[in-house]
Design an enzyme around this catalytic site. Structure first.
Site, PDB file in Angstrom:
ATOM      1  N   SER A  36       0.857  -1.184   0.000  1.00  0.00           N
ATOM      2  CA  SER A  36       0.000   0.000   0.000  1.00  0.00           C
ATOM      3  C   SER A  36       0.892   1.233   0.000  1.00  0.00           C
ATOM      4  O   SER A  36       2.073   1.161   0.360  1.00  0.00           O
ATOM      5  CB  SER A  36      -0.856  -0.020   1.275  1.00  0.00           C
ATOM      6  OG  SER A  36      -1.461   1.236   1.505  1.00  0.00           O
ATOM      7  N   TYR A  61      -2.508  -0.900  10.573  1.00  0.00           N
ATOM      8  CA  TYR A  61      -2.411  -1.109   9.118  1.00  0.00           C
ATOM      9  C   TYR A  61      -1.048  -0.646   8.608  1.00  0.00           C
ATOM     10  O   TYR A  61      -0.371  -1.357   7.856  1.00  0.00           O
ATOM     11  CB  TYR A  61      -3.538  -0.338   8.435  1.00  0.00           C
ATOM     12  CG  TYR A  61      -3.672  -0.560   6.950  1.00  0.00           C
ATOM     13  CD1 TYR A  61      -4.455  -1.592   6.450  1.00  0.00           C
ATOM     14  CD2 TYR A  61      -3.026   0.269   6.032  1.00  0.00           C
ATOM     15  CE1 TYR A  61      -4.599  -1.788   5.074  1.00  0.00           C
ATOM     16  CE2 TYR A  61      -3.160   0.081   4.663  1.00  0.00           C
ATOM     17  CZ  TYR A  61      -3.948  -0.946   4.193  1.00  0.00           C
ATOM     18  OH  TYR A  61      -4.089  -1.144   2.839  1.00  0.00           O
TER      19      TYR A  61
END
Ligand SMILES: NC(=O)c1ccc[n+]([C@@H]2O[C@H](COP(=O)([O-])OP(=O)(O)OC[C@H]3O[C@@H](n4cnc5c(N)ncnc54)[C@H](O)[C@@H]3O)[C@@H](O)[C@H]2O)c1
Length: 254
Positions: A136, A149
């Site tokens: 990401s 995350y």
């Protein structure tokens, strides 16, 4: 192009399902796996209806037993692993339940190690393997309220570098694609969560939080991620390993 057997985790929704459909169109056999057995079965049915080759299996990346059962049931040797399963939770650390924090790490970091560990011996025995992680933009930079995350996605890069070194003696590579926002159920939920956490309208979350830091200012498409995965598993990429491909519309070059 050689047709490969590609196992994708979290393929019942979003990026996993979208990338699966694109790679199936390119002639690869897709092993769709997900927590949600019904979801992957319907993605597999659609791929087969469109003339592609796919099978669907229940697989929970947090469970050794589930991984072992799924891998025992796969119809052919797996050439390519796409570690994609993931989830998000948005909250300031003081309000972030530790059990939830641990769970995000289990799915997006330990789960990646579990699948990679399970498939590497077969890849080694056959002298070929490609591991493509879905990282990401949050593998590279941070945003507030996403501590678990961001930690998992940053950790993924360290993990991949180590495995790149451990597999450098054979034709196995491991790389991570790092996209900014892709319009999936994970992001739709986050838009609502961020609006609540920040006290702003959902439209402002999209324009000011998600798209503003990215000079190109758009959502990333499944075709982009599938095309990059296709490149990473192709012969010209055989010496690209331990790296990231950043699909960030210029975010990190500012
Ligand atoms: N959507 C984005 O903007 C974006 C951006 C960058 C990276 N990513 C990453 O892409 C990946 C896919 O995200 P998405 O947006 O498609 O989300 P999504 O919610 O649409 O799909 C995630 C899938 O993972 C599955 N999953 C969750 N826990 C699992 C587990 N324990 N075992 C097996 N499957 C499990 C879910 O059932 C679901 O089908 C994630 O790793 C996410 O971090 C997404």
């Amino acid at each position: 192009m050689t047709s490969r057997c590609i196992l994708i985790t979290g393929a019942g929704s979003g990026i996993g399902a979208g990338v699966a459909a694109e790679l199936a169109k390119a002639g690869h056999h897709i092993v769709l796996t997900d927590l949600d057995r019904n979801a992957v079965e319907s993605v597999a049915q659609q791929i087969r209806a469109d003339g592609g080759s796919a099978e669907a299996l229940a697989l929970d990346v947090t469970s050794d037993d589930s991984v072992a059962a799924a891998l025992a049931a796969v119809s052919r040797p797996v050439d390519v692993l796409i570690n994609n399963a993931g989830l998000q939770h948005v909250a300031p650390l003081e309000e972030f339940p530790i059990a939830k924090w641990d769970f995000l790490i289990q799915v997006m970091l330990v789960g990646v190690a579990r699948l990679t560990r399970a498939l590497l011996p077969g890849m080694r025995a056959r002298g070929f393997g490609r591991i493509v992680n879905i990282g990401s933009i949050h593998s590279l930079v941070a945003s507030p309220f996403k501590s678990a995350y961001v930690a998992a996605k940053h950790g993924l890069l360290g993990f991949s570098k180590v495995i790149a070194l451990e597999t450098a003696d054979t034709d196995i590579t491991v790389n991570t694609i790092c996209p900014t926002y892709v319009k999936t159920p994970l992001v739709d939920k986050q838009i609502a969560d961020q609006a609540r956490t920040r006290g702003i309208p959902e439209s402002q979350v999209v324009s000011d939080v998600m798209l503003k830091p990215m000079p190109k200012g758009v959502f990333i498409g499944f075709d982009e991620l599938a095309g990059i995965a296709a490149f990473l598993i192709s012969p010209p990429a055989r010496n690209i390993t331990g790296h990231t491909i950043d699909v960030d519309g210029g975010w990190t070059v500012q």
